[in-house]
Design a protein around this motif. Structure first.
Motif, PDB file in Angstrom:
ATOM      1  N   ALA A   1      25.370  16.360  43.474  1.00  0.00           N
ATOM      2  CA  ALA A   1      23.995  16.180  42.991  1.00  0.00           C
ATOM      3  C   ALA A   1      23.057  16.012  44.179  1.00  0.00           C
ATOM      4  N   ILE A   2      21.768  16.078  43.893  1.00  0.00           N
ATOM      5  CA  ILE A   2      20.732  15.842  44.917  1.00  0.00           C
ATOM      6  C   ILE A   2      19.791  14.773  44.376  1.00  0.00           C
ATOM      7  N   MET A   3      19.647  13.669  45.135  1.00  0.00           N
ATOM      8  CA  MET A   3      18.684  12.637  44.771  1.00  0.00           C
ATOM      9  C   MET A   3      17.599  12.574  45.841  1.00  0.00           C
ATOM     10  N   VAL A   4      16.333  12.603  45.379  1.00  0.00           N
ATOM     11  CA  VAL A   4      15.196  12.546  46.304  1.00  0.00           C
ATOM     12  C   VAL A   4      14.395  11.278  45.996  1.00  0.00           C
ATOM     13  N   VAL A   5      14.079  10.508  47.043  1.00  0.00           N
ATOM     14  CA  VAL A   5      13.374   9.237  46.865  1.00  0.00           C
ATOM     15  C   VAL A   5      12.060   9.239  47.640  1.00  0.00           C
ATOM     16  N   THR A   6      10.972   8.835  46.969  1.00  0.00           N
ATOM     17  CA  THR A   6       9.696   8.590  47.666  1.00  0.00           C
ATOM     18  C   THR A   6       9.167   7.250  47.155  1.00  0.00           C
ATOM     19  N   SER A   7       8.331   6.594  47.945  1.00  0.00           N
ATOM     20  CA  SER A   7       7.821   5.293  47.509  1.00  0.00           C
ATOM     21  C   SER A   7       6.410   5.028  47.994  1.00  0.00           C
ATOM     22  N   GLU A   8       5.647   4.324  47.148  1.00  0.00           N
ATOM     23  CA  GLU A   8       4.297   3.879  47.523  1.00  0.00           C
ATOM     24  C   GLU A   8       4.336   2.468  48.107  1.00  0.00           C
TER      25      GLU A   8
END
Length: 387
Positions: free
Chosen positions: A130-137
């Motif tokens: 699988a591919i997990m992509v994380v971004t955060s404010e």
């Protein structure tokens, strides 16, 4: 099929440090989120790896499924509906998997978060590519619950693809979990937090999961409902701090001055209780909102004074407080203190011009300013069929 999840950060409105000594504290969600997207590769991609991309930090980690199976041979089938602590021997295996990725020295603090990802992923979904992509404010390590919102968003995405939860309609295209599912999700996120922090309180992941506000005292959490629109300016001083050392410092001061500190903690307890009742009482008109805001400002100022008594303020925090006071705005530190973030209540009737002036002045000191609504919704997910 791709699933996207978002989970909010948190602030402590009152009671930090004193909560360790039996006082009540109040925490609230903020509308700054960590976003996670997760998808399985298509047959045409023929990809047999598990990938984690931390977009904001320009980092990507990748393991072959065979390598993960080799490192965790005793894991067996996934157990999504039974949140499980990571055994010590598995922690070592996860650490080896993370070390192989050669994280840059400056970002080595992220290693435990990557271990938490590997544990939650394999426990809930097993050995699947699988591919997990994380971004955060949320700024990292600033006391705004960035690691908890990462664990909550990640748990939400994983559970949504595990077929072990059902979903309710949310708003604006986002879906909500039912209460039973939220309880399961919160327990999994707590397991991730344990890998990152060792002995977390569980407050951060609970606020991120359920949203709104939580009052906690002596280990018991009570969910609160508020209809009062609250807005805060959150100033990140960018001063790093050692939470353990600050907590220990308060305990040492308590041993030296037991009677005085007993009164300090009792006063904080009263502030948290009054703040809870002000926030939860019904609003009749605009005047009552203004009156409530004035009460909250006074309670915040009193709480800050008591935090100074505990010895957890810092020159950078005092700079923020002095700056906002010039504009008749009330501020207090949030979280561990010794740097980190400062909250400033933004009254409903505050003009945009004043907010701009305050922000400009604070940013000129090298601080980062964020505005956030307080006490909103918790974790949500949505599905993208086009992926």
């Amino acid at each position: 099929m791709e699933v996207k999840a978002r989970a909010p950060g948190k602030i402590i409105l009152s009671g930090e440090h004193a909560v360790v000594h039996g006082s009540a504290a109040v925490a609230a969600s903020i509308d700054l989120y960590t976003y996670v997207s997760l998808r399985f590769p298509s047959h045409s991609e023929n990809d047999d790896t598990l990938k984690l991309q931390l977009k904001d930090l320009a980092l990507e980690f990748s393991w072959s499924i065979e390598r993960i199976k080799g490192a965790l041979p005793d894991l067996g089938s996934p157990f999504a509906s039974t949140p499980t602590s990571c055994p010590t021997e598995f922690l070592k295996s996860l650490a080896f998997l993370v070390e192989e990725q050669n994280i840059p020295e400056a970002k080595i603090g992220l290693a435990s978060g990557v271990s938490a990802f590997l544990w939650l992923y394999t426990s809930i979904l097993g050995f699947k590519p699988a591919i997990m992509v994380v971004t955060s404010e949320l700024p990292l390590g600033a006391g705004l619950g960035s690691s908890a919102s990462f664990c909550v968003a990640m748990s939400a995405a994983l559970l949504a693809l595990s077929d072990s939860v059902s979903l309710d309609m949310g708003h604006q295209g986002w879906l909500k979990f039912g209460d039973t599912e939220l309880d399961l999700l919160n327990k999994w996120a707590f397991e991730g937090e344990k890998i990152i922090h060792g002995k977390p309180s569980g407050i951060d992941n609970t606020v991120s999961t359920y949203g709104n506000m939580i009052k906690f005292k002596s280990g018991s959490l009570t969910r609160m409902k508020t209809i009062m629109p609250l807005k805060m300016l959150i100033t990140n001083t960018k001063v790093g701090r050692n939470t353990k050392a600050l907590v220990a410092g308060v305990s040492e001061r308590t041993l030296r001055h037991p009677d005085a500190m007993h009164f300090v903690f009792n006063a904080v307890d009263s502030i948290s209780n009054e703040l809870s009742s002000v926030i939860q009482s019904p609003i009749s008109d605009a005047l009552s909102i203004t009156e409530k805001e004035e009460k909250l400002e006074e309670l915040m100022e009193m709480n800050q004074g008591l935090l100074q008594c505990m010895g957890v303020s810092h020159a950078s925090i005092e700079t923020v407080i002095r700056t906002t006071l010039k504009y008749k705005l009330a501020s207090k530190l949030t979280g561990a203190g010794g740097g980190g973030c400062v909250l400033t209540l933004l009254p409903t009737l505050l003009s945009g011009v004043v907010l701009e002036k305050v922000t400009t002045e604070l940013e000129a000191c090298g601080f980062q300013c964020l505005t956030a609504a307080i006490g909103g919704i918790g974790v949500e997910i949505c599905f993208d069929q086009s992926s």
